[in-house]
Scaffold this motif. Structure first.
Motif, PDB file in Angstrom:
ATOM      1  N   HIS A 182      10.068   0.878   9.441  1.00  0.00           N
ATOM      2  CA  HIS A 182       8.695   0.859   9.941  1.00  0.00           C
ATOM      3  C   HIS A 182       7.690   0.703   8.795  1.00  0.00           C
ATOM      4  CE1 HIS A 182       5.622   1.426  12.937  1.00  0.00           C
ATOM      5  NE2 HIS A 182       5.064   2.385  12.222  1.00  0.00           N
ATOM      6  N   SER A 183       7.924   1.400   7.705  1.00  0.00           N
ATOM      7  CA  SER A 183       6.993   1.292   6.573  1.00  0.00           C
ATOM      8  C   SER A 183       7.024  -0.121   5.984  1.00  0.00           C
ATOM      9  CB  SER A 183       7.315   2.334   5.495  1.00  0.00           C
ATOM     10  OG  SER A 183       8.549   2.046   4.876  1.00  0.00           O
ATOM     11  N   ALA A 184       8.209  -0.730   5.937  1.00  0.00           N
ATOM     12  CA  ALA A 184       8.307  -2.098   5.420  1.00  0.00           C
ATOM     13  C   ALA A 184       7.533  -3.074   6.317  1.00  0.00           C
ATOM     14  CB  ALA A 184       9.764  -2.512   5.312  1.00  0.00           C
ATOM     15  N   MET A 210       0.837  -1.186   0.000  1.00  0.00           N
ATOM     16  CA  MET A 210       0.000   0.000   0.000  1.00  0.00           C
ATOM     17  C   MET A 210       0.889   1.259   0.000  1.00  0.00           C
ATOM     18  SD  MET A 210      -2.693   0.986   3.005  1.00  0.00           S
ATOM     19  CE  MET A 210      -1.460   1.407   4.221  1.00  0.00           C
ATOM     20  N   VAL A 211       0.441   2.279  -0.692  1.00  0.00           N
ATOM     21  CA  VAL A 211       1.119   3.576  -0.667  1.00  0.00           C
ATOM     22  C   VAL A 211       0.287   4.482   0.234  1.00  0.00           C
ATOM     23  CG1 VAL A 211       1.855   5.553  -2.029  1.00  0.00           C
ATOM     24  CG2 VAL A 211       2.050   3.260  -2.989  1.00  0.00           C
ATOM     25  N   HIS A 212       0.902   5.108   1.194  1.00  0.00           N
ATOM     26  CA  HIS A 212       0.196   5.930   2.172  1.00  0.00           C
ATOM     27  C   HIS A 212       0.661   7.372   2.029  1.00  0.00           C
ATOM     28  CE1 HIS A 212      -1.319   7.282   6.052  1.00  0.00           C
ATOM     29  NE2 HIS A 212      -1.987   6.159   6.144  1.00  0.00           N
ATOM     30  N   SER A 213      -0.265   8.291   1.730  1.00  0.00           N
ATOM     31  CA  SER A 213       0.105   9.673   1.431  1.00  0.00           C
ATOM     32  C   SER A 213       0.748  10.391   2.615  1.00  0.00           C
ATOM     33  CB  SER A 213      -1.112  10.455   0.940  1.00  0.00           C
ATOM     34  OG  SER A 213      -2.092  10.516   1.951  1.00  0.00           O
ATOM     35  N   GLU A 214       0.345  10.089   3.847  1.00  0.00           N
ATOM     36  CA  GLU A 214       0.938  10.732   5.013  1.00  0.00           C
ATOM     37  C   GLU A 214       2.425  10.360   5.120  1.00  0.00           C
ATOM     38  OE1 GLU A 214       0.483  10.276   9.744  1.00  0.00           O
ATOM     39  OE2 GLU A 214      -1.376  10.651   8.648  1.00  0.00           O
ATOM     40  N   TRP A 215       2.726   9.123   4.828  1.00  0.00           N
ATOM     41  CA  TRP A 215       4.123   8.668   4.869  1.00  0.00           C
ATOM     42  C   TRP A 215       4.914   9.340   3.746  1.00  0.00           C
ATOM     43  CZ3 TRP A 215       5.737   3.783   7.484  1.00  0.00           C
ATOM     44  CH2 TRP A 215       4.801   3.385   8.432  1.00  0.00           C
ATOM     45  N   GLN A 216       4.272   9.516   2.605  1.00  0.00           N
ATOM     46  CA  GLN A 216       4.951  10.155   1.473  1.00  0.00           C
ATOM     47  C   GLN A 216       5.308  11.600   1.800  1.00  0.00           C
ATOM     48  OE1 GLN A 216       5.823   7.112  -0.440  1.00  0.00           O
ATOM     49  NE2 GLN A 216       6.304   9.018  -1.429  1.00  0.00           N
ATOM     50  N   GLY A 270      28.475  -3.727   9.363  1.00  0.00           N
ATOM     51  CA  GLY A 270      27.809  -4.620  10.292  1.00  0.00           C
ATOM     52  C   GLY A 270      26.872  -3.934  11.265  1.00  0.00           C
ATOM     53  N   VAL A 271      26.492  -2.702  10.969  1.00  0.00           N
ATOM     54  CA  VAL A 271      25.574  -1.983  11.855  1.00  0.00           C
ATOM     55  C   VAL A 271      24.126  -2.045  11.368  1.00  0.00           C
ATOM     56  CG1 VAL A 271      27.321  -0.436  12.824  1.00  0.00           C
ATOM     57  CG2 VAL A 271      26.068   0.264  10.780  1.00  0.00           C
ATOM     58  N   LEU A 272      23.927  -2.502  10.144  1.00  0.00           N
ATOM     59  CA  LEU A 272      22.586  -2.721   9.602  1.00  0.00           C
ATOM     60  C   LEU A 272      22.523  -4.144   9.084  1.00  0.00           C
ATOM     61  CD1 LEU A 272      21.877   0.497   7.470  1.00  0.00           C
ATOM     62  CD2 LEU A 272      20.974  -0.054   9.716  1.00  0.00           C
ATOM     63  N   SER A 273      21.372  -4.776   9.260  1.00  0.00           N
ATOM     64  CA  SER A 273      21.182  -6.121   8.728  1.00  0.00           C
ATOM     65  C   SER A 273      20.951  -6.047   7.231  1.00  0.00           C
ATOM     66  CB  SER A 273      19.965  -6.783   9.376  1.00  0.00           C
ATOM     67  OG  SER A 273      20.144  -6.865  10.763  1.00  0.00           O
ATOM     68  N   PRO A 274      21.448  -7.044   6.494  1.00  0.00           N
ATOM     69  CA  PRO A 274      21.167  -7.053   5.040  1.00  0.00           C
ATOM     70  C   PRO A 274      19.679  -7.093   4.792  1.00  0.00           C
ATOM     71  CG  PRO A 274      22.870  -8.646   5.598  1.00  0.00           C
ATOM     72  CD  PRO A 274      22.298  -8.136   6.902  1.00  0.00           C
ATOM     73  N   ARG A 275      19.263  -6.361   3.774  1.00  0.00           N
ATOM     74  CA  ARG A 275      17.839  -6.324   3.418  1.00  0.00           C
ATOM     75  C   ARG A 275      17.474  -7.629   2.711  1.00  0.00           C
ATOM     76  NH1 ARG A 275      18.060  -1.021   0.117  1.00  0.00           N
ATOM     77  NH2 ARG A 275      20.145  -1.805  -0.116  1.00  0.00           N
ATOM     78  N   ALA A 276      16.271  -8.054   2.958  1.00  0.00           N
ATOM     79  CA  ALA A 276      15.777  -9.291   2.328  1.00  0.00           C
ATOM     80  C   ALA A 276      15.352  -9.027   0.909  1.00  0.00           C
ATOM     81  CB  ALA A 276      14.621  -9.855   3.145  1.00  0.00           C
ATOM     82  N   GLU A 301       4.524   1.129   0.951  1.00  0.00           N
ATOM     83  CA  GLU A 301       5.551   1.391  -0.047  1.00  0.00           C
ATOM     84  C   GLU A 301       5.889   2.875  -0.069  1.00  0.00           C
ATOM     85  OE1 GLU A 301       5.786   0.973  -4.845  1.00  0.00           O
ATOM     86  OE2 GLU A 301       4.882  -0.688  -3.726  1.00  0.00           O
ATOM     87  N   LEU A 302       7.175   3.198   0.101  1.00  0.00           N
ATOM     88  CA  LEU A 302       7.625   4.582   0.063  1.00  0.00           C
ATOM     89  C   LEU A 302       8.261   4.879  -1.281  1.00  0.00           C
ATOM     90  CD1 LEU A 302       9.349   4.943   3.558  1.00  0.00           C
ATOM     91  CD2 LEU A 302       7.013   5.535   2.916  1.00  0.00           C
ATOM     92  N   HIS A 303       8.046   6.094  -1.760  1.00  0.00           N
ATOM     93  CA  HIS A 303       8.635   6.525  -3.021  1.00  0.00           C
ATOM     94  C   HIS A 303       9.386   7.831  -2.802  1.00  0.00           C
ATOM     95  CE1 HIS A 303       6.570   3.488  -5.379  1.00  0.00           C
ATOM     96  NE2 HIS A 303       5.478   3.763  -4.684  1.00  0.00           N
ATOM     97  N   GLY A 304      10.696   7.713  -2.612  1.00  0.00           N
ATOM     98  CA  GLY A 304      11.518   8.903  -2.468  1.00  0.00           C
ATOM     99  C   GLY A 304      12.024   9.361  -3.820  1.00  0.00           C
ATOM    100  N   GLY A 305      12.501  10.575  -3.843  1.00  0.00           N
ATOM    101  CA  GLY A 305      13.078  11.129  -5.056  1.00  0.00           C
ATOM    102  C   GLY A 305      14.536  10.710  -5.213  1.00  0.00           C
TER     103      GLY A 305
END
Length: 116
Positions: free
Chosen positions: A81-83, A2-8, A110-116, A88-92
């Motif tokens: 959090h959005s994931a 879902m795309v959420h306008s408040e998050w955008q 090693g400070v972030l886990s690899p994304r799935a 779904e976030l759409h940045g520029g």
């Protein structure tokens, strides 16, 4: 997803703030190597003492770096959090380039886990 306008709106505001910090630091968002160096610097200064010292520094560059470190944490938190929420976030282009550098450097350090 879902795309959420408040998050955008949050994405747009954060992207604008990040872009202005990059400009203040003289970093071109199209320069991947410069973004990666900046991301490494941000991850290296995450301890509270360094951030406090930079935030109240007389040097503009250190203050801007501390602010960018905070914006980076907000960006990473918003993306995680959005994931989790299935949003779904759409940045520029600045968002995408900076996020890519943060994730790649964070994973390499090693400070972030690899994304799935």
């Amino acid at each position: 997803m879902m795309v959420h306008s408040e998050w955008q709106n949050d994405v747009a505001l954060l992207e604008h703030a990040i872009a202005s910090k990059l400009i203040a630091l003289g970093v071109n968002w199209k320069d991947g190597a410069a973004l990666h160096r900046l991301a490494r610097e941000i991850f290296h200064c995450q301890d509270r003492e360094t951030l406090q010292r930079w935030l109240y520094s007389a040097k503009l560059q250190e203050r801007v770096l501390a602010e960018l470190a905070g914006l980076s944490q907000l960006m990473l938190h918003l993306m995680a959090h959005s994931a989790q929420e299935g949003v779904e976030l759409h940045g520029g282009p600045v968002w995408k380039a900076f996020a890519r550098a943060l994730y790649q450097e964070g994973e390499a350090m090693g400070v972030l886990s690899p994304r799935a």
